[in-house]
Write an enzyme that holds these catalytic residues in place. Structure first.
Site, PDB file in Angstrom:
ATOM      1  CG  ASP A  97     -40.509  -4.622 -30.409  1.00 38.59           C
ATOM      2  OD1 ASP A  97     -40.962  -5.448 -29.601  1.00 38.59           O
ATOM      3  OD2 ASP A  97     -39.494  -3.925 -30.237  1.00 38.59           O
ATOM      4  CE1 TYR A  99     -42.390 -11.740 -36.430  1.00 37.21           C
ATOM      5  CE2 TYR A  99     -41.802 -14.024 -36.902  1.00 37.21           C
ATOM      6  CZ  TYR A  99     -42.593 -13.099 -36.240  1.00 37.21           C
ATOM      7  OH  TYR A  99     -43.572 -13.537 -35.386  1.00 37.21           O
TER       8      TYR A  99
END
Ligand SMILES: [Zn+2]
Ligand SMILES: [Zn+2]
Length: 411
Positions: free
Chosen positions: A251, A314
């Protein structure tokens, strides 16, 4: 030996072959003699044997001197494999190639022939009778023979690996075309600053021309990973443009703390001699990203990078609109398969591990290991994704911070 001669006799009894196609059957030995010369040698030998009466071959296949009578009465025979390409057509393609290349700026070139499949099938028939393959493909011979003649006239080098341009000789449509060969650079990057995308985000209102919305910049962010890596390489190679391919993406507001593989395709580069170590240092000076392992690769790396499935880890910090009751329940997602809609297709990704690192008021920090790339944002908000964190907690996330902490890539 005997078997080989028998097979050759069988070929020459049933099919007429030109000198190139006959000699090519043995192109691997004595490479200093051209296929055409080899063809003549074999033809003379078989003509002699035919005259003595040891073998019997087609009249068209006899050496020129002996078939004079024959030629008066019958029209010129057509080679079974190439239909007389080497005798009648090759020079037209050579001239056409030279004409096209004279108008083009380049240093090294390469010829790539496209053949109708009938030619390849006929070549296979002959090789099957011969039983053993001592030769090369007709494609290789055409590439080499055209290349040799063009190289002599234009005084340019043929280079399979480092050609600037490729001449496509297409015998399917009897045309030649020139293609500039792209240069492909492989590498790995880490993203160490937040706030910019992987790919350059062109302004949707002006499509890059510059308008009020984008303040004349033509893009939505001052920079991107694509530009940070691409610009120094475009400059160093004097390329027209670059295209960026990576193994997944993160992102705008994410960091990528492990090495993510990528390939940069440079279009129409003027030079291929670049100092990648210097480029690496220049890119790393940005302090926004780091790159390593830069190397020149073949085109097939684009596919390798784009299709590699590798485990990703993550760290995700989610701020919810209000406190989540019993946050431990998020852990039931461990081992679950997540279904995500992507370009109208359902992608299934297994979550191998979901851990809760920290809970502070309405902020939860998770650590997550997935078997492949996952759209984390959608996994949290529930957009096109099931099951999701939102589904499970019933609380709306208002702030999400995602970092890629590990990429288990084999590239
Ligand atoms: Zn031929
Ligand atoms: Zn704009």
């Amino acid at each position: 030996m005997k078997k080989l001669l028998e097979n050759l006799e069988k070929i020459l009894k049933n099919y007429y072959l030109c000198n190139n196609c006959l000699g090519r059957l043995f192109s691997q030995s004595l490479p200093e003699i051209t296929n055409e010369e080899k063809g003549k040698i074999i033809r003379n030998f078989f003509t002699l044997m035919h005259e003595i009466g040891i073998v019997k071959i087609r009249e068209e296949n006899l050496s020129i001197a002996l078939k004079k009578n024959f030629e008066k009465t019958v029209s010129k025979p057509k080679c079974f494999i190439c239909e007389n390409f080497f005798e009648e057509k090759i020079n037209v393609f050579v001239e056409n190639t030279i004409e096209k290349l004279r108008k083009t700026k380049f240093e090294k070139f390469l010829i790539e022939t496209k053949l109708p499949k009938e030619i390849l099938e006929r070549e296979k028939i002959i090789l099957k009778i011969l039983e053993k393959n001592y030769g090369e493909s007709i494609k290789d011979e055409i590439n080499r023979e055209i290349g040799k003649k063009v190289s002599e006239v234009l005084k340019k080098e043929i280079d399979k690996k480092n050609a600037d341009i490729v001449v496509i000789v297409n015998l399917k449509i009897n045309k030649t075309s020139v293609q500039f060969k792209s240069l492909y650079i492989f590498g790995k990057y880490k993203k160490i600053e937040r706030g910019f995308p992987q790919l350059k985000a062109i302004c949707p209102y002006c499509r890059g021309k510059g308008c009020l919305y984008c303040r004349g910049k033509g893009k939505l962010y001052p920079t991107s990973i694509e530009e940070l890596i691409g610009n120094p390489l475009i400059k160093a190679t004097q390329s027209k443009k670059a295209k960026f391919y990576a193994s997944g993406e993160e992102d705008v507001n994410s960091l990528c703390l492990d090495w993510r593989p990528f390939v940069l395709e440079l279009t129409k580069p003027k030079t291929r001699e670049i100092n990648l170590e210097e480029i690496r240092r220049e890119i790393n000076e940005s302090k926004k990203i780091e790159v390593s392992d830069l190397k020149i690769v073949e085109k097939d790396f684009v596919k390798k990078v784009k299709t590699e499935r590798s485990r990703k880890e993550y760290r995700i910090e989610i701020e919810f609109e209000e406190k989540v009751q019993n946050p431990e329940k998020i852990k039931v997602l461990s081992g679950k398969i997540i279904e995500q809609k992507l370009n109208n297709k359902i992608k299934k990704i297994k979550l191998l591990r979901v851990e809760i690192e920290k809970v502070e008021e309405n902020i939860i920090t998770l650590k997550l290991l997935a078997e492949n790339e996952l759209n984390i944002k959608n996994f949290i908000t529930g957009k096109d994704t099931t099951p999701s964190i939102y589904q499970l907690t019933g609380k709306k996330p208002i702030n999400i911070l995602i970092d890629v902490i590990k990429i288990h890539s084999k590239l």
